[in-house]
Scaffold this motif. Structure first.
Motif, PDB file in Angstrom:
ATOM      1  N   SER A 404       0.625  -1.258  -0.115  1.00  0.00           N
ATOM      2  CA  SER A 404      -0.033  -0.009  -0.020  1.00  0.00           C
ATOM      3  C   SER A 404       0.822   1.220   0.043  1.00  0.00           C
ATOM      4  O   SER A 404       0.372   2.287  -0.219  1.00  0.00           O
ATOM      5  N   THR A 405       2.144   1.133   0.219  1.00  0.00           N
ATOM      6  CA  THR A 405       3.016   2.274   0.389  1.00  0.00           C
ATOM      7  C   THR A 405       4.046   2.338  -0.876  1.00  0.00           C
ATOM      8  O   THR A 405       5.019   3.100  -0.744  1.00  0.00           O
ATOM      9  N   LEU A 406       3.929   1.452  -1.801  1.00  0.00           N
ATOM     10  CA  LEU A 406       4.591   1.695  -3.052  1.00  0.00           C
ATOM     11  C   LEU A 406       4.502   2.956  -3.685  1.00  0.00           C
ATOM     12  O   LEU A 406       3.462   3.610  -3.903  1.00  0.00           O
ATOM     13  N   GLN A 407       6.043   3.567  -4.134  1.00  0.00           N
ATOM     14  CA  GLN A 407       5.953   5.032  -4.647  1.00  0.00           C
ATOM     15  C   GLN A 407       5.207   4.877  -6.029  1.00  0.00           C
ATOM     16  O   GLN A 407       5.440   3.838  -6.977  1.00  0.00           O
ATOM     17  N   GLY A 408       4.567   5.932  -6.426  1.00  0.00           N
ATOM     18  CA  GLY A 408       3.714   5.739  -7.510  1.00  0.00           C
ATOM     19  C   GLY A 408       2.265   5.253  -7.664  1.00  0.00           C
ATOM     20  O   GLY A 408       1.537   5.591  -8.685  1.00  0.00           O
ATOM     21  N   LEU A 409       1.914   4.747  -6.507  1.00  0.00           N
ATOM     22  CA  LEU A 409       0.526   4.106  -6.527  1.00  0.00           C
ATOM     23  C   LEU A 409      -0.182   4.819  -5.286  1.00  0.00           C
ATOM     24  O   LEU A 409      -1.315   4.414  -5.024  1.00  0.00           O
ATOM     25  N   GLU A 410       0.165   5.816  -4.767  1.00  0.00           N
ATOM     26  CA  GLU A 410      -0.379   6.521  -3.767  1.00  0.00           C
ATOM     27  C   GLU A 410      -1.673   6.896  -4.214  1.00  0.00           C
ATOM     28  O   GLU A 410      -2.942   6.936  -3.280  1.00  0.00           O
ATOM     29  N   GLU A 411      -2.041   7.198  -5.300  1.00  0.00           N
ATOM     30  CA  GLU A 411      -3.185   8.083  -5.962  1.00  0.00           C
ATOM     31  C   GLU A 411      -4.194   7.104  -6.607  1.00  0.00           C
ATOM     32  O   GLU A 411      -5.328   7.449  -7.238  1.00  0.00           O
ATOM     33  N   ASP A 412      -3.514   5.753  -6.740  1.00  0.00           N
ATOM     34  CA  ASP A 412      -4.276   4.760  -7.611  1.00  0.00           C
ATOM     35  C   ASP A 412      -5.391   4.159  -6.437  1.00  0.00           C
ATOM     36  O   ASP A 412      -5.201   3.372  -5.766  1.00  0.00           O
ATOM     37  N   HIS A 413      -6.809   4.657  -6.211  1.00  0.00           N
ATOM     38  CA  HIS A 413      -7.538   4.411  -5.502  1.00  0.00           C
ATOM     39  C   HIS A 413      -8.090   2.909  -5.523  1.00  0.00           C
ATOM     40  O   HIS A 413      -8.448   2.296  -4.648  1.00  0.00           O
TER      41      HIS A 413
END
Length: 591
Positions: A404-413
């Motif tokens: 859940s904390t991978l960079q680049g996927l924070e805005e991928d709801h």
């Protein structure tokens, strides 16, 4: 050392029985003798040096027994076994042991050649020596004194050693011909003799098959790579072939990776310029298919570990490129907030690694659950416990938290919802096994509360899974978990009621118990297990003191009131005796 000599002596007796078992002439069960010797003298653990020492000791004993001396103490005189000497099977065994000694030394040098490449020359010399002894054995067995079975086994053994020499020299065609000859002879022997011997011959054929396929691939047969990949699943080709097989697969993927330039993930296309990443991503589908086809749990675990090791190496290579990219950005003062292609590739590889960890631990959890439901055969042996499963689900939840904390996927709801749903499912399973661990220690109320928590998580999963249908297919079945929890709740309530009745009866039994000694309650019958124990409560020892009446004392009080008669007339008057009386009194004359 003494134990080795005793085992050598036992093996000698066994081999003599095997040698003398044939009826149609001199016979020697070559394959069975060398397999038994190898298994009992080091090769079970890959200790070729120990097996080589056994062969040397065996040769010395054979020469001494046969009187086949190679000169004397001062001078060496070389002698060879000839056809005219074949009056005893042990002459054939002598040549066989010479070949085995040279072969085991070659295999020992092969292990050492990984760190010392110069030893490869010595390795080839010893292999040629072993093949030379094999040819001598085959020529001796051509004698009419030797039976047909021994002749065939000698031909197969010589073909095997010749194939090993050509294999090391990378003469693939010659090696393949030798191995095929060996395989054909052993297959014919397996069909002609008893089932016990057939198993031994089939095992030899299975050992040779990876070498044949590897030679076929190097000759140019592209179909052989599929056979080698399939053998990798079943764990075939161990020992000498293991490293060659891995190198071959990597080499094949490297050729195919030249055409791969980009990868698409989560709606974004990322160029792949790192060769190591290309090779890994190209083999990803093959690795996943291999894991899905694996039926053995050990093989599946080995494939998971291999895939994770490759993934870690690839991530490390990408991380080094990221450091170089960060330095370039600092020099150019580029403050772009968008995640770079290299960073997104790093996130993708990390995603693969974490998902593989989740799948591996889930597979291990399924295996442990199946063992947990099986009845325990041996009570002394420690079996699986719910605590073991709790640890596995902890690792799964930790991996999902990192996802859940991978960079680049924070805005991928959508991605965040999928991860959250998976976490709910695995939290439910973790909570279920925590409850089972409480049931084992009879903490009924805590277990019941945890079961209710499992049902709460399961309902949340059912409500959130409607919008994420594709993700829910890959997760464990929540409905099955709900049914199992309901069944466990009823069992728990029944066990708690029974345990309450037992605890209610316990105080009444304790009230009946007292510390009265047996001698004080002889008129009352009661079962007391303590009476037959080590410290029975029979009497008190030493006994207590008891009061008794004192012995009377007599005092003479009347003496004070008694009047005694006068004795003056009997008392002598002083001064009447004079000096004479005084002298008599001193010397006792007057008494």
């Amino acid at each position: 050392m003494a134990a080795d000599k005793q085992s050598d002596a036992k093996m000698s007796l066994m081999d003599e029985n095997k040698e003398n078992s044939s009826d149609g002439g001199l016979g020697l069960e070559i394959l069975q003798i060398i397999k038994d010797s190898q298994q009992q003298h080091g090769l079970r653990h890959g200790d070729y040096q120990r097996y080589r020492g056994y062969c040397s000791r065996r040769l010395r004993r054979l020469r001494k027994t046969l009187g086949f001396k190679m000169g004397n103490r001062h001078k060496f005189t070389g002698k060879k076994v000839t056809v005219e000497m074949l009056s005893d099977n042990r002459y054939l065994l002598l040549v066989l042991m010479e070949a085995e000694r040279a072969w085991s030394y070659a295999m020992q040098l092969k292990q050492e050649a990984n760190t010392e490449p110069r030893k490869r020359f010595h390795l080839l010399a010893r292999l040629r020596k072993a093949a030379k002894h094999g040819v001598r054995l085959e020529k001796l067995c051509d004698s009419p004194r030797v039976d047909a079975k021994t002749k065939l086994e000698a031909q197969a053994y010589t073909a095997y050693l010749s194939g090993m020499v050509e294999f090391e020299l990378q003469e693939w065609k010659l090696a393949m011909e030798a191995f095929n000859k060996c395989k054909t002879i052993y297959e014919k022997l397996a069909s002609a003799f008893t089932e016990e011997l057939a198993v031994l011959y089939h095992q030899r054929v299975e050992e040779i098959s990876p070498n044949i396929r590897y030679c076929a691939y190097n000759i140019g047969d592209q179909n052989a790579i599929n056979d080698l990949m399939q053998m990798r699943l079943t764990g075939g080709g161990g020992g000498m072939m293991a490293e060659k097989l891995e190198a071959l697969i990597t080499q094949t993927r490297a050729k195919q990776a030249a055409t791969m330039s980009e990868v698409e993930w989560r709606g974004r296309t990322v160029p792949v310029k790192i060769d190591k990443a290309r090779i890994f991503l190209l083999g990803l589908a093959d690795n996943e298919a291999a894991i899905a086809q694996a039926t053995n749990e050990e093989t599946k675990e080995h494939l998971y570990e291999t895939m994770l090791a490759e993934c870690r190496d690839t991530i490390q290579a990408v991380r080094e490129e990221l450091k170089a990219e960060a330095k370039q950005r600092e020099r150019g003062s580029d403050a772009d907030s968008k995640v770079s292609n290299l960073q997104f590739l790093h996130s993708y590889l990390t995603y693969i690694k974490l998902c593989t960890v989740v799948k591996r631990n889930e597979s291990m959890a399924h295996t442990l659950q199946a063992k947990l439901k099986e009845p325990q055969a041996d009570e002394d042996k420690r079996g699986p416990r719910p605590q073991d499963l709790i640890r596995l689900y902890d690792i799964i939840l930790q991996s999902l938290t990192e996802l859940s904390t991978l960079q680049g996927l924070e805005e991928d709801h959508t991605f965040q919802k999928e991860v959250a749903l998976k976490m709910l499912v695995y939290k439910a399973y973790r909570c279920f096994f925590i409850a089972q661990s409480y049931v084992l220690v009879k903490k009924w109320s805590e277990a019941l509360v945890l079961y209710e928590r499992v049902l709460k998580y399961a309902r949340e999963v059912q409500s959130k899974a409607k919008s994420l249908n594709n993700t829910h297919k890959d997760l464990p079945d929540v409905l099955e978990l709900i049914a199992e929890v309901n069944a466990e709740k009823y069992s728990l309530q029944a066990a708690a009621i029974l345990d309450t009745d037992e605890t209610a009866e316990a105080p009444s039994q304790q009230q009946v118990k007292d510390n009265t000694r047996l001698c004080d309650r002889l008129e009352t019958f009661r079962l007391d297990p303590a009476l037959v124990g080590k410290q029975p409560n029979l009497v008190q020892f030493p006994p207590d003191f008891q009061p008794i009446p004192c012995k009377p004392l007599f005092f003479d009080l009347a003496l004070n009131h008694v009047a005694f008669p006068p004795l003056d007339d009997k008392v002598e008057q002083k001064g009447k005796g004079g000096l004479t009386g005084y002298i008599k009194g001193i010397f006792g004359f007057g008494s």
